[in-house]
Design a protein around this motif. Sequence first.
Motif, PDB file in Angstrom:
ATOM      1  N   CYS A 145       0.819  -1.220   0.000  1.00 42.09           N
ATOM      2  CA  CYS A 145       0.000   0.000   0.000  1.00 42.09           C
ATOM      3  C   CYS A 145       0.851   1.267   0.000  1.00 42.09           C
ATOM      4  O   CYS A 145       0.341   2.362   0.248  1.00 42.09           O
ATOM      5  CB  CYS A 145      -0.962   0.030   1.185  1.00 42.09           C
ATOM      6  SG  CYS A 145      -2.062  -1.398   1.300  1.00 42.09           S
ATOM      7  N   GLY A 146       2.146   1.125  -0.261  1.00 40.33           N
ATOM      8  CA  GLY A 146       3.039   2.276  -0.227  1.00 40.33           C
ATOM      9  C   GLY A 146       3.379   2.743   1.173  1.00 40.33           C
ATOM     10  O   GLY A 146       4.030   3.778   1.342  1.00 40.33           O
ATOM     11  N   ASP A 147       2.970   1.977   2.197  1.00 36.36           N
ATOM     12  CA  ASP A 147       3.184   2.399   3.586  1.00 36.36           C
ATOM     13  C   ASP A 147       4.609   2.107   4.025  1.00 36.36           C
ATOM     14  O   ASP A 147       5.135   1.010   3.783  1.00 36.36           O
ATOM     15  CB  ASP A 147       2.199   1.684   4.517  1.00 36.36           C
ATOM     16  CG  ASP A 147       0.755   2.069   4.226  1.00 36.36           C
ATOM     17  OD1 ASP A 147       0.528   3.197   3.757  1.00 36.36           O
ATOM     18  OD2 ASP A 147      -0.144   1.238   4.478  1.00 36.36           O
ATOM     19  N   THR A 148       5.216   3.074   4.703  1.00 41.39           N
ATOM     20  CA  THR A 148       6.617   2.956   5.097  1.00 41.39           C
ATOM     21  C   THR A 148       6.869   3.258   6.567  1.00 41.39           C
ATOM     22  O   THR A 148       8.012   3.237   7.018  1.00 41.39           O
ATOM     23  CB  THR A 148       7.485   3.922   4.269  1.00 41.39           C
ATOM     24  OG1 THR A 148       7.053   5.278   4.526  1.00 41.39           O
ATOM     25  CG2 THR A 148       7.373   3.625   2.776  1.00 41.39           C
ATOM     26  N   ARG A 149       5.785   3.514   7.318  1.00 41.14           N
ATOM     27  CA  ARG A 149       5.960   3.936   8.702  1.00 41.14           C
ATOM     28  C   ARG A 149       5.009   3.185   9.633  1.00 41.14           C
ATOM     29  O   ARG A 149       3.913   2.781   9.230  1.00 41.14           O
ATOM     30  CB  ARG A 149       5.721   5.445   8.865  1.00 41.14           C
ATOM     31  CG  ARG A 149       6.541   6.325   7.938  1.00 41.14           C
ATOM     32  CD  ARG A 149       6.274   7.799   8.190  1.00 41.14           C
ATOM     33  NE  ARG A 149       6.823   8.237   9.461  1.00 41.14           N
ATOM     34  CZ  ARG A 149       8.088   8.639   9.623  1.00 41.14           C
ATOM     35  NH1 ARG A 149       8.916   8.651   8.589  1.00 41.14           N
ATOM     36  NH2 ARG A 149       8.521   9.020  10.808  1.00 41.14           N
TER      37      ARG A 149
END
Length: 263
Positions: A145-149
């Motif tokens: 989902c493009g989540d990085t944090r």
Amino acid sequence: MIRNIIISSLAMFVLADSSAQSSRTWNGKKAAVVITYDDAIDEHLNNAIPVLDSLGLKATFYITGFSNSMQKRLNDWKNISVNGHELGNHTLYHPCTGGPGREWVKPDYDLRNYSVKRILDETRATNLLLQSMDGKIRRTLAFTCGDTRIGDTSFSALLKNDFVAMRGVRSLMHPIDKVQLDNVDCYGVNGESGDQLTAWAKQALESNSLLVVLFHGVGGGNSLNVSLDAHRQFLTYLKQHEKEIWIAPMIDVAEYIKKYQGK
């Protein structure tokens, strides 16, 4: 007068040489295209692989380690790596940050309920799974989902040394010196026609850039879908323009970029 002519001639030579260099930056070609498929679903094996193999094109499949297809067709996924496709890391369970607009995220796999250690451990465990399938150590990752944090912590920064490159989800393309290997941009496909997809490739050629294309469903299997005809049209266009476009898995292109940027 003669001095001015010499200076002018040298300037023209430098500009011409610079232009020639930019036109063959990508492994001797004008642009690069990386074809990626996310989530390890049956439609990739059933619909995407036959077209890719018939055209002799190699792609990157970002594998969710515990996907339904992986559980049932592990040997089929292993075999595609034998045929030259890349098995990339797309985590073990595909966790994403839930909340408004993402009600489909299950609580067990909501990054808001994860610790940083859990996402690191699951991602690294997926690397071990993929290594057992293809024997390779160097690999690329696609953020789910493009989540990085997680909260205020960037887990992507903690994974940077585990991967040659990590793919994000922003719809951008860049020349070779501007590509950020810790967050490679890509164009996600969601119902585009074959003409729209080939227009992206044409833009990459015109700007001497890297185009990364992200497919989910191929003729079904995901709400983010591409029709079989559009998918085939796009791949056929790439094949027809192989003299100008370098088409390779993400790991190969990322290694090339890393070497180029390190000069």
